[in-house]
Design an enzyme around this catalytic site. Sequence first.
Site, mmCIF file in Angstrom:
data_model
loop_
_atom_site.group_PDB
_atom_site.id
_atom_site.type_symbol
_atom_site.label_atom_id
_atom_site.label_comp_id
_atom_site.label_asym_id
_atom_site.label_seq_id
_atom_site.Cartn_x
_atom_site.Cartn_y
_atom_site.Cartn_z
ATOM 1 N N SER A 187 -15.529 -26.660 -11.545
ATOM 2 C CA SER A 187 -15.308 -28.104 -11.699
ATOM 3 C C SER A 187 -16.620 -28.864 -11.647
ATOM 4 O O SER A 187 -16.705 -30.020 -12.080
ATOM 5 C CB SER A 187 -14.365 -28.628 -10.613
ATOM 6 O OG SER A 187 -14.995 -28.595 -9.342
ATOM 7 N N LYS A 305 -5.434 -37.257 -13.764
ATOM 8 C CA LYS A 305 -4.640 -36.128 -14.249
ATOM 9 C C LYS A 305 -3.574 -36.648 -15.202
ATOM 10 O O LYS A 305 -2.946 -37.682 -14.952
ATOM 11 C CB LYS A 305 -3.999 -35.378 -13.081
ATOM 12 C CG LYS A 305 -4.978 -34.984 -11.978
ATOM 13 C CD LYS A 305 -6.137 -34.137 -12.500
ATOM 14 C CE LYS A 305 -7.126 -33.832 -11.380
ATOM 15 N NZ LYS A 305 -8.283 -33.049 -11.843
#
Length: 367
Positions: A187, A305
């Site tokens: 990430s 998200k």
Amino acid sequence: MKNLFLFCRAGYEKECAAEIQQRAAELNIGGFVKTNNNDAYVIYQCFDDNGADELAEKLALSSLIFTRQMFASADLLIDLPEQDRVSPIIQALGELSKCGELRVETPDTNEAKELSAFCRKFTVPLRQGLKKAGILLGAENPRRPIVHVCFIGPGKAYVGYSLSHNSSPHPMGIPRLKMVADAPSRSSLKLDEAFGAFLTKEEQDLRCRSGLNAVDLGACPGGWTYQLVRRGMMVAAVDNGPMNEKLMETGQVKHYRADGFRFEPPRKNIYWLVCDMVEKPSRVAELMEAWAINAWFKEAIFNLKLPMKSRYKEVRVILDTMAEIFKENNIEYKMQCKHLYHDRDEVTVHLWLFPEKGVNYAVLGER
């Protein structure tokens, strides 16, 4: 030219299509989209013959969420003869002259990537042919238009151009970043890409420099904290989970075992706020709004998200709502949103508060 070719992530063609339809309509440039699932590109075919030229000039690539790169294109070339693929491409690009760069590309799919070796070999004779025709300059010039030739299959290609000031510096809009061995997680690449996508090199040197203070909400195990530390910042890492030991050994990280939604920075000299928490996007947006209203940071990068359906609509509603709240609270800001290459089912937002008023880096850098 009447076709606008837009690169996107495979599986996000509907989002890319919905966005370009809306944005083109706002500019009164009529047309319709052509795309298929998992093609990794969208064609917006304009009703006017020069509609794509208008879009290439007036529609800022940086303002498009789901488009990585775009170029104005002629109609699809098919059945390009193996013995001479160069001549038909030169003919299709006949209106162009003195362009500064050539990119021979493919969409970002496994099937299209099989053409990569051919594209590399084909670039040499095509470049020579374009130079002889006067379409391409003898030496690369970063201020001139870019010639794009995108092969979507054997003998099939869209050809056209993008304007250098409104184009990604990376072929297909994909930055080539290397995963560093000591980064705590993959990430980490998302924040590294985000800094490059939203800030120029000069802006990064000024606004991502050593001595600034940062907060990472939902930091565990430290992928995003790593990018802040490697740029010399002092970081408050907020997460109930454990942090990477090597990061803690740098002396630049203070770990707060706390809920990111309830954390309040003990000192209000924070420059960067970053957040990559797995939460409902509306809840993350509300958290960013609260920090902005309290003036607890200067710039923020955070992920939203995405839901399974109506992804573009959901993002648009959240961004528009944030804009309304900032207006109600007299907050001046600049905000960008991108579906980055290293993003998956999420988008990354950059928020800069009061950008035109300048920054007192001496105060923000105090520890």
